[in-house]
Write an enzyme that holds these catalytic residues in place. Structure first.
Site, short mmCIF file in Angstrom:
data_model
loop_
_atom_site.label_atom_id
_atom_site.label_comp_id
_atom_site.label_asym_id
_atom_site.label_seq_id
_atom_site.Cartn_x
_atom_site.Cartn_y
_atom_site.Cartn_z
N HIS A 1 4.19 -6.51 6.08
CA HIS A 1 4.32 -7.78 5.96
C HIS A 1 4.29 -8.45 6.89
CE1 HIS A 1 4.79 -11.35 3.91
NE2 HIS A 1 3.98 -11.10 2.83
N ASP B 1 2.48 -5.88 -3.62
CA ASP B 1 1.11 -5.12 -3.98
C ASP B 1 1.26 -3.53 -4.17
OD1 ASP B 1 -0.06 -7.46 -4.02
OD2 ASP B 1 -0.51 -7.47 -2.35
#
Ligand code: CMC
Length: 436
Positions: A313, A371
């Protein structure tokens, strides 16, 4: 913004005059150096592709501490919101800055519920798409088209228009996503049923048919509601920055949100849950858990272009707090649906364990993001992979609107207009075609 006593000094090695730059303090998080007068005073721009060191605005909505793995909406930890509030309370919080009391909650729920139906003409617009169109292509079109259906709430400078367009968008997104799904599978659209909660209503519009009623299951409804809460806002990410930039021209709220939907579609952003589940399915097809080692080898090979989807991320350099909550929901849903022996979930757990122990991922601080598990949860709920990003868009709509409205209400707001470092050809003359 609170000015800091500290000032930054910018000096140049060629003897050009140095410049003092003010600093501002946030309530938490890094201070910022104010470079607004930099160009006027030095004739120079800053260079920051991908905005790695740039705060594009000041905001009171969402705070992320990427090192700690902390996410706060209006100061409240995501863990508390996900376990103690529902999605519409979270929407109220993001839009208005405070959690609703009981009366405000009832009124807000009623208000949103009153707007769940979409103009009947929308379905004729939808019918123009191919049946096999990607739901995100359809959603980009449908959300953009809302501005053609709701002329009375398109003036972004009018607070009442902003308020009503916000409610309309939050209320109608589930209806539109369910319509896009039903259209793709050739089933009749199911109208919203306003006696149900926001999330139960969505599940029913997805899975009921005119011949068979859908009985919302509490665990599954709570799971989709949690997915909505976890995706509701995430600071100045790519789609939110897109919405702000698009809205900064004064365009209508529906157009700005449609731009956010389009940006979210990319695999490095909202498309990652779809990509993560497809990756798990690929590994499963190739032999499952035994093939993890081989797959990880490919991921580590710079020339392979293979990434471990659902890992890494831009901001979190620790376990994404949303991923922890999603992992918990994943257990609950698989238990409730009798899929607890689901091979994909087992594969995901094994892959996560191996990656978390591997130096490649550890040294780069690559942890699972939301996710990694949300695809498995959505699959267990019966949601097809191609619809995952549309669900994300549904949930993120409230965050986009809150951020857009915050920008419009900011007295310092200006049209977004970045500059560039030009490295192309200097001025030259067009030659007659025979001489080129
Ligand atoms: N698998 C393998 N290597 C990775 C991954 C990954 N998923 N993510 C980053 N890296 C490596 C990258 O190759 C680089 O290595 P090196 O330093 O040797 O060149 C290093 O880690 C730093 O990566 P980066 O690309 O500079 O990091 P970034 O901040 O630009 O990218 C990211 C962040 C999310 C785009 C990236 O981690 C990624 O592509 N992840 C997979 C896609 C994904 O799961 N996206 C969902 C994000 S969460 C949902 C949301 O909030 O939208």
């Amino acid at each position: 913004m609170t000015p800091s006593d500290v000032k930054a000094t910018l000096s140049f090695s060629d003897g050009s005059p140095s410049m003092e730059l003010p600093l501002y303090k946030g309530s938490i998080g890094p201070d910022v150096i104010d470079i607004r007068k930099l160009y006027a005073q030095t004739g120079k721009f800053t260079y920051d592709p991908g905005f790695l060191s740039t705060a594009s605005c000041n905001s009171t909505i969402t705070y992320i501490d990427g090192d700690k793995g902390e996410l706060l909406y209006r100061g409240y930890p995501i863990e508390q919101l996900a376990t103690q509030c529902d999605f519409l309370e979270t929407c109220y919080l993001l839009l208005k800055g405070e959690l609703p009391n009981a009366e405000q909650r009832t009124d807000f729920t009623k208000l949103v519920t009153n707007h769940t139906m979409v103009n009947e003409q929308m379905q004729f617009f939808l019918r123009g798409f191919r049946r096999d169109a990607h739901p995100m292509a359809v959603m980009t079109g449908l959300v953009g088209a809302l501005s053609a259906f709701y002329h009375d709430s398109t003036d972004i400078t009018n607070p009442q228009h902003r308020e009503i367009s916000a409610i309309r968008l939050i209320a109608k997104m589930p209806t539109l996503v369910a319509m896009a799904y039903k259209y793709g599978i050739g089933q009749p659209f199911i109208y919203p049923k306003n006696s149900l909660s926001y999330s139960a209503n969505f599940m029913r519009m997805m899975f009921a048919t005119p011949c068979e009623e859908y009985e919302p299951d509490d665990v599954l409804v709570r799971a989709i509601d949690r997915i909505f809460i976890l995706h509701a806002d995430h600071e100045q990410n790519a789609s939110t920055s897109t919405v702000r930039l698009c809205g900064s021209s004064g365009t209508n709220p529906f157009a700005a949100i449609a731009a956010g939907v389009a940006c979210l579609w990319g695999p490095a952003h909202g498309g990652a849950n779809e990509a993560a589940l497809n990756m798990l399915k690929d590994i499963q097809r190739q032999g499952g858990v035994e093939k993890i080692g081989e797959f990880i080898k490919q991921v580590k090979d710079k020339n392979s272009n293979v990434k471990l989807m659902g890992f890494g991320h831009r901001v979190y350099k620790n376990y994404d707090p949303r991923a922890k909550l999603m992992r918990e929901t994943c257990h609950e849903v698989l238990q409730a649906t009798g899929l607890h022996d689901d091979p994909l979930f087992k594969l995901a757990m094994a892959l996560e364990k191996i990656a978390l122990e591997d130096d490649y991922f550890v040294s780069r601080k690559l942890y699972p993001n939301v996710d990694f598990y949300s695809g498995i949860v959505q699959s267990a709920l019966g949601i097809p992979v191609s619809l995952f990003t549309a669900i994300f868009a549904l949930a993120r709509t409230v965050g986009w609107i809150a951020q857009l409205n915050e920008m419009i209400g900011d007295p310092e707001y200006k049209i977004g207009r970045p500059r560039q470092l030009f490295v192309g050809s200097v001025a030259r003359n067009v030659k007659p075609i025979g001489e080129r």
